[in-house]
Design an enzyme around this catalytic site. Sequence first.
Site, PDB file in Angstrom:
ATOM      1  CD1 TRP A 130       3.198 -13.763  -2.676  1.00 18.39           C
ATOM      2  CD2 TRP A 130       3.592 -12.643  -0.931  1.00 18.39           C
ATOM      3  NE1 TRP A 130       3.775 -12.800  -2.917  1.00 18.39           N
ATOM      4  CE2 TRP A 130       4.241 -11.907  -2.172  1.00 18.39           C
ATOM      5  CE3 TRP A 130       3.801 -11.932   0.357  1.00 18.39           C
ATOM      6  CZ2 TRP A 130       4.646 -10.846  -2.224  1.00 18.39           C
ATOM      7  CZ3 TRP A 130       4.443 -10.623   0.499  1.00 18.39           C
ATOM      8  CH2 TRP A 130       4.954 -10.062  -0.821  1.00 18.39           C
ATOM      9  CG  ASP A 211      -0.057  -9.782   4.493  1.00 20.35           C
ATOM     10  OD1 ASP A 211       0.325  -8.286   4.467  1.00 20.35           O
ATOM     11  OD2 ASP A 211       0.549 -10.494   3.681  1.00 20.35           O
ATOM     12  CE  LYS A 246      -0.305  -6.423  -5.028  1.00 20.61           C
ATOM     13  NZ  LYS A 246       0.425  -7.360  -5.454  1.00 20.61           N
TER      14      LYS A 246
HETATM   15  N1  PLP Z   1       0.774  -9.792   1.379  1.00 19.90           N
HETATM   16  C1  PLP Z   1       0.183 -10.324   0.373  1.00 19.90           C
HETATM   17  C2  PLP Z   1      -0.470 -11.345   0.534  1.00 19.90           C
HETATM   18  C3  PLP Z   1       0.775 -10.196  -1.125  1.00 19.90           C
HETATM   19  O1  PLP Z   1       0.176 -10.673  -2.008  1.00 19.90           O
HETATM   20  C4  PLP Z   1       1.463  -9.076  -1.168  1.00 19.90           C
HETATM   21  C5  PLP Z   1       1.531  -8.839  -2.861  1.00 19.90           C
HETATM   22  O2  PLP Z   1       2.436  -7.873  -3.098  1.00 19.90           O
HETATM   23  C6  PLP Z   1       2.013  -8.123  -0.130  1.00 19.90           C
HETATM   24  C7  PLP Z   1       1.905  -8.718   1.113  1.00 19.90           C
HETATM   25  C8  PLP Z   1       2.996  -7.111  -0.404  1.00 19.90           C
HETATM   26  O3  PLP Z   1       2.556  -5.950  -0.638  1.00 19.90           O
HETATM   27  P1  PLP Z   1       3.619  -4.890  -1.366  1.00 19.90           P
HETATM   28  O4  PLP Z   1       3.752  -5.204  -2.878  1.00 19.90           O
HETATM   29  O5  PLP Z   1       2.968  -3.614  -1.163  1.00 19.90           O
HETATM   30  O6  PLP Z   1       4.816  -4.877  -0.846  1.00 19.90           O
HETATM   31  O1  TYF Z   2       2.052 -12.607  -5.593  1.00 20.98           O
HETATM   32  C1  TYF Z   2       2.168 -11.952  -6.353  1.00 20.98           C
HETATM   33  O2  TYF Z   2       2.014 -12.080  -7.597  1.00 20.98           O
HETATM   34  C2  TYF Z   2       2.140 -10.427  -5.711  1.00 20.98           C
HETATM   35  C3  TYF Z   2       3.195  -9.797  -6.373  1.00 20.98           C
HETATM   36  O3  TYF Z   2       8.488 -10.618  -4.654  1.00 20.98           O
HETATM   37  C4  TYF Z   2       4.577  -9.831  -5.961  1.00 20.98           C
HETATM   38  O4  TYF Z   2       1.863 -10.365  -4.408  1.00 20.98           O
HETATM   39  C5  TYF Z   2       5.164 -10.960  -6.302  1.00 20.98           C
HETATM   40  C6  TYF Z   2       6.614 -11.262  -5.761  1.00 20.98           C
HETATM   41  C7  TYF Z   2       7.226 -10.392  -5.181  1.00 20.98           C
HETATM   42  C8  TYF Z   2       6.426  -9.158  -4.715  1.00 20.98           C
HETATM   43  C9  TYF Z   2       5.377  -8.706  -5.181  1.00 20.98           C
END
Ligand code: PLP
Ligand code: TYF
Length: 398
Positions: A130, A211, A246
Amino acid sequence: MFKHIPPYPGDPIMSLFEAFQKDHHPRKINLSIGLYYDNENNIPVLECVRRAKALLANEDKPHTYLPMEGMALYRQMLQETVFGKDSPVLRDKRVATIQSVGGSGALRIGADFLKTYFPGSAVWVSDPTWDNHQVIFAGAGLEIHAYPYYDELTNSLKFEQMLGCISTLPAHSIVLLQPCCHNPTGIDMSREQWLELIPVLQQRRLIPFMDMAYQGFGDGLDEDAWAIRTMANAGMPFVVSNSFSKNFSLYGERSGGLSFVAASEAEATTILGQLKAAVRRIYSSPPLYGARLISTVLGTPELAAQWDAEVAQMRIRIRHMRTSLQQLLQHKLSEAAAGYLTEQRGMFSYTGLSAAEVDRLREEQGVYLLRSGRMCVAGLNEANIEHVAASMADILRA
Ligand code: PLP
Ligand code: TYF
């Protein structure tokens, strides 16, 4: 005064979502950002959350500050959800948990903490990961490297190379791992592979940072936490960040947690103290409403059971969309290897589509994927899946 400040190019995922919202294409379909949509194309309000809201509205409690570490009941419920009710590390009080500002806030507080107490350590993330993992750890001043993960040629996991790389890392290196529903690839390690990796992490005295943002979207709430619980049983120190964005469909309430599994109760107490200090330096205390909702759900057996069932519904719908898209693609493109769709887990799939193909899908058909080829499978539904399959087939045939 501020002339020297350069413009911010934006977060690529968020920017694409904004472009989607502005697009006038009559059949536009959002398969980009990780949002779970129901079959009617709505971001759901879970029934368990709706009932918790009604209870809270009745109670009409004051909106006071939470302590730095967050709400006690929320933290306890979070620990039980992540580590399991009968977890030996919870029984021994060896886990220091704070409520965090979403999963992202947990990553950042964890990163700051590790930078302070392991200043020479670098963080290793999967290739790819990510994007925000890199942004957050770099923001905390940590050096970032990638270990091999995704094999483009086979659209599967390069486990031997991954293990080989991690087996050479210096002690105290931080290894960021996703216990389930890997973002962005949808490719998870098997249990056998975790059982090979965990002793390497332990023997080399590495710091695993688990994570978990999609607990329950893979195989089940308990099943998806298996790697975390296996590590806990192995008797090793590690860090967990988790997000309820989510699985509670509570994205904007910013509800997550950061947990350190320590060697003793005393060590956990000291770590908790320093996590509180870290919170105080940045935002003082976490937000209240999401924690109230989640602790009401998880602390009320009937609502907790309902949550479990609603997470199962979301998981089953995603799986059903995976199978349906696979069948449609195989029917339209007999040569297509769409097998990846049902091998991968969680909200995302790496389709193997190139950036140019993704651009054509968006421009010609209004179907939005990330340019890496990542598709958010949870954006598919009975009404749009045929159009997505036909559009993908057209582009792959061309
Ligand atoms: N870690 C991963 C792998 C994610 O896809 C996300 C997505 O949003 C997060 C952390 C962060 O979560 P949050 O939206 O609760 O900050
Ligand atoms: O990867 C995604 O689409 C989710 C949502 O700055 C997300 O994790 C995407 C970008 C971001 C925060 C959350």
